[in-house]
Design an enzyme around this catalytic site. Structure first.
Site, mmCIF file in Angstrom:
data_model
loop_
_atom_site.group_PDB
_atom_site.id
_atom_site.type_symbol
_atom_site.label_atom_id
_atom_site.label_comp_id
_atom_site.label_asym_id
_atom_site.label_seq_id
_atom_site.Cartn_x
_atom_site.Cartn_y
_atom_site.Cartn_z
ATOM 1 N N TYR A 1 0.836 -1.204 0.000
ATOM 2 C CA TYR A 1 0.000 0.000 0.000
ATOM 3 C C TYR A 1 0.872 1.257 0.000
ATOM 4 O O TYR A 1 0.458 2.315 -0.462
ATOM 5 C CB TYR A 1 -0.958 -0.012 1.190
ATOM 6 C CG TYR A 1 -2.155 0.882 1.001
ATOM 7 C CD1 TYR A 1 -2.994 0.742 -0.099
ATOM 8 C CD2 TYR A 1 -2.449 1.880 1.913
ATOM 9 C CE1 TYR A 1 -4.088 1.565 -0.287
ATOM 10 C CE2 TYR A 1 -3.549 2.714 1.749
ATOM 11 C CZ TYR A 1 -4.363 2.549 0.645
ATOM 12 O OH TYR A 1 -5.453 3.372 0.469
ATOM 13 N N LYS B 1 -3.696 8.315 3.250
ATOM 14 C CA LYS B 1 -5.024 8.030 3.795
ATOM 15 C C LYS B 1 -5.098 8.372 5.291
ATOM 16 O O LYS B 1 -6.170 8.742 5.798
ATOM 17 C CB LYS B 1 -5.393 6.566 3.568
ATOM 18 C CG LYS B 1 -5.665 6.221 2.113
ATOM 19 C CD LYS B 1 -6.912 6.892 1.563
ATOM 20 C CE LYS B 1 -7.296 6.318 0.193
ATOM 21 N NZ LYS B 1 -8.516 6.947 -0.350
#
Length: 254
Positions: free
Chosen positions: A155, A162
């Site tokens: 990720y 995020k």
């Protein structure tokens, strides 16, 4: 499910019929809301406009959130057509591939700035424009992922990005709460969307998530949409600032 009759909703981020944003748009429409849809550019329009037509969207416009002119044009049209706004769904994220697929510490300053601008600050720009169109309150949602809270393989830089989005959500909820405008982040587990396809070894991430989740099921865009419809409903008017996991329990394990 929830009565959204008469609501005016803006959904940003529909790319195709697999988009989380499309799941939200369908659910809002199914429960009675009128829904405005945006598409990124001319290349995306043929994939998005037929979906907008399926739900009778009265506003279908291009929107690159990096363009202040396009943002202003969109909100001017919403003000002209509806005069108000009840719900906003922001479901977009972007990072240049070379930065997305590299180590966090190798991410370029330019790539990091682009990822933060498109994935995070665009939500704040949209909230600022939505605020005056919500004089009697409203609901604003964005989309996050568990990689904001824990390290998730591959990720990479989107984890810190995020995390910033989730923090921005909380601060915006605190600032807009007195106006009865709620702000939320929806956090599904991995879903096979166009936006996620740039993540390295994404199929392996999907398989691992299904194995790891207590239900052994990945979330669907319909399930995310159903939760979004609840948050947009009067029943959820006193709920705000949350990171809402819709992931079969994926986020609670390990």
């Amino acid at each position: 499910m929830f009565d959204l009759t008469g609501q005016k909703a803006l959904v940003i981020g529909v790319a195709n019929d697999q988009s989380i944003a499309w799941g939200c748009a369908k659910a809002l429409h199914r429960n009675g809301a009128e829904v405005a849809i945006t598409y990124l550019n001319e290349k995306a329009e043929p994939h998005v406009r037929p979906l907008a037509e399926q739900i009778g969207a009265p506003i279908v416009m291009p929107l690159d959130v990096g363009s202040e002119d396009e943002l202003d044009a969109l909100f001017s049209e919403i003000s002209r057509t509806w005069g108000r706004l009840d719900t906003v769904v922001h479901s977009i994220a972007y990072c240049p591939k070379e930065d997305l697929q590299g180590r966090v510490i190798d991410c370029s300053a330019k790539g990091f700035a682009i990822a933060m601008d498109i994935s995070v600050h665009s939500f704040l720009r949209i909230l600022k424009r939505a605020e005056p169109l919500m004089p009697h309150g409203g609901t604003c949602m964005t989309v996050s992922f568990h990689g904001a809270q824990k390290v998730v393989g591959n990720y990479n830089i989107m984890g810190p990005v995020k995390a910033a989005l989730e923090t921005a959500t909380r601060y915006a909820a605190a600032e807009l709460g007195p106006k009865m405008i709620s702000v939320h982040a929806l956090s599904p587990g991995p879903l096979k969307t166009r936006a996620a396809s740039g993540i390295a070894e994404f199929d392996e991430m999907l398989n691992e998530a299904a194995d790891r989740a207590p239900t052994h099921q990945l979330a669907t865009i319909e399930e995310v949409g159903a939760f979004a419809a609840f948050l947009a409903s009067p029943e959820a008017a006193n709920v705000t600032g949350g990171i809402h996991y819709i992931d079969g329990g994926y986020s609670i394990v390990g």
